[in-house]
Design a protein around this motif. Sequence first.
Motif, short mmCIF file in Angstrom:
data_model
loop_
_atom_site.label_atom_id
_atom_site.label_comp_id
_atom_site.label_asym_id
_atom_site.label_seq_id
_atom_site.Cartn_x
_atom_site.Cartn_y
_atom_site.Cartn_z
N ARG A 1 0.83 -1.20 0.00
CA ARG A 1 0.00 0.00 0.00
C ARG A 1 0.87 1.26 0.00
O ARG A 1 0.57 2.24 -0.67
CB ARG A 1 -0.91 0.02 1.22
CG ARG A 1 -2.08 -0.91 1.12
CD ARG A 1 -2.98 -0.74 2.29
NE ARG A 1 -4.13 -1.62 2.18
CZ ARG A 1 -5.08 -1.68 3.06
NH1 ARG A 1 -5.04 -0.93 4.15
NH2 ARG A 1 -6.10 -2.50 2.88
N GLN A 2 1.93 1.18 0.77
CA GLN A 2 2.84 2.32 0.84
C GLN A 2 3.49 2.55 -0.52
O GLN A 2 3.60 3.69 -0.99
CB GLN A 2 3.89 2.09 1.91
CG GLN A 2 4.74 3.31 2.20
CD GLN A 2 5.74 3.07 3.32
OE1 GLN A 2 6.07 1.92 3.63
NE2 GLN A 2 6.20 4.13 3.93
N SER B 1 0.95 4.06 -2.74
CA SER B 1 0.73 5.45 -2.38
C SER B 1 1.85 6.34 -2.92
O SER B 1 1.59 7.41 -3.45
CB SER B 1 0.65 5.57 -0.86
OG SER B 1 0.57 6.92 -0.48
N VAL B 2 3.07 5.86 -2.79
CA VAL B 2 4.21 6.63 -3.31
C VAL B 2 4.13 6.74 -4.83
O VAL B 2 4.35 7.81 -5.40
CB VAL B 2 5.54 5.98 -2.87
CG1 VAL B 2 6.73 6.60 -3.61
CG2 VAL B 2 5.73 6.13 -1.37
N VAL C 1 0.73 14.19 -1.27
CA VAL C 1 1.28 12.91 -0.79
C VAL C 1 0.73 12.60 0.60
O VAL C 1 0.32 11.47 0.88
CB VAL C 1 2.82 12.95 -0.79
CG1 VAL C 1 3.40 11.76 -0.05
CG2 VAL C 1 3.35 13.01 -2.20
N ALA C 2 0.70 13.62 1.47
CA ALA C 2 0.19 13.40 2.82
C ALA C 2 -1.29 13.01 2.80
O ALA C 2 -1.71 12.13 3.55
CB ALA C 2 0.39 14.67 3.66
N GLU D 1 -2.84 11.46 0.38
CA GLU D 1 -2.91 10.08 -0.10
C GLU D 1 -2.55 9.09 1.00
O GLU D 1 -3.18 8.05 1.14
CB GLU D 1 -1.96 9.90 -1.30
CG GLU D 1 -2.41 10.60 -2.56
CD GLU D 1 -3.70 10.01 -3.11
OE1 GLU D 1 -3.89 8.78 -3.00
OE2 GLU D 1 -4.48 10.78 -3.66
N GLN D 2 -1.53 9.45 1.79
CA GLN D 2 -1.13 8.55 2.88
C GLN D 2 -2.24 8.47 3.93
O GLN D 2 -2.50 7.40 4.48
CB GLN D 2 0.17 9.04 3.50
CG GLN D 2 1.37 8.81 2.59
CD GLN D 2 2.65 9.42 3.17
OE1 GLN D 2 2.59 10.22 4.10
NE2 GLN D 2 3.78 9.05 2.58
N GLN E 1 -4.95 6.17 2.84
CA GLN E 1 -4.55 4.76 2.91
C GLN E 1 -4.67 4.20 4.33
O GLN E 1 -4.74 3.00 4.49
CB GLN E 1 -3.11 4.59 2.42
CG GLN E 1 -2.91 4.97 0.96
CD GLN E 1 -3.73 4.11 0.02
OE1 GLN E 1 -3.88 2.91 0.24
NE2 GLN E 1 -4.30 4.73 -1.01
N LEU E 2 -4.67 5.06 5.33
CA LEU E 2 -4.74 4.58 6.72
C LEU E 2 -6.11 4.14 7.12
O LEU E 2 -7.12 4.38 6.77
CB LEU E 2 -4.25 5.68 7.67
CG LEU E 2 -2.78 6.01 7.55
CD1 LEU E 2 -2.44 7.15 8.52
CD2 LEU E 2 -1.91 4.81 7.86
#
Length: 131
Positions: free
Chosen positions: A3-4, A7-8, A123-124, A126-127, A130-131
């Motif tokens: 997932r990370q 996300s990246v 980016v933040a 998106e992260q 994902q959480l």
Amino acid sequence: RERQKLSVAQAEASRGARRQDVELKRLHAELLELQGGGGGLPMASIQRQLLSEVEALRGGGGGGAGEERRLREENEALKAKLGRLERQLPGDQRAQLQRVAFLERSSRGLEAERSELLVRATVAEEQLLQL
């Protein structure tokens, strides 16, 4: 972990898309400036003029040394004239010109920083999603 990585990858794709969008807008603005500030000359006319200048430069071989010396002298004379004119400007105009140059440089730097911060925020986000 995957997932990370996803996300990246999404953030990088988003960053690339934003960069392309910024570049496209910059090129579009340049094009509009050229069309509007070109003295009303159509693009085909400008292209013909540029091509003729390139051809003249390519085929100019013969008396190059004398022409080069003349151009250097003319360039030095123009630089000297520019210096004289700049010194003749009143102090407040000179200060304003310096301020404008500073603000233009600052503006470019701030735009770059804004773009970078926008990417970081994306980016933040998106992260967080994902959480």
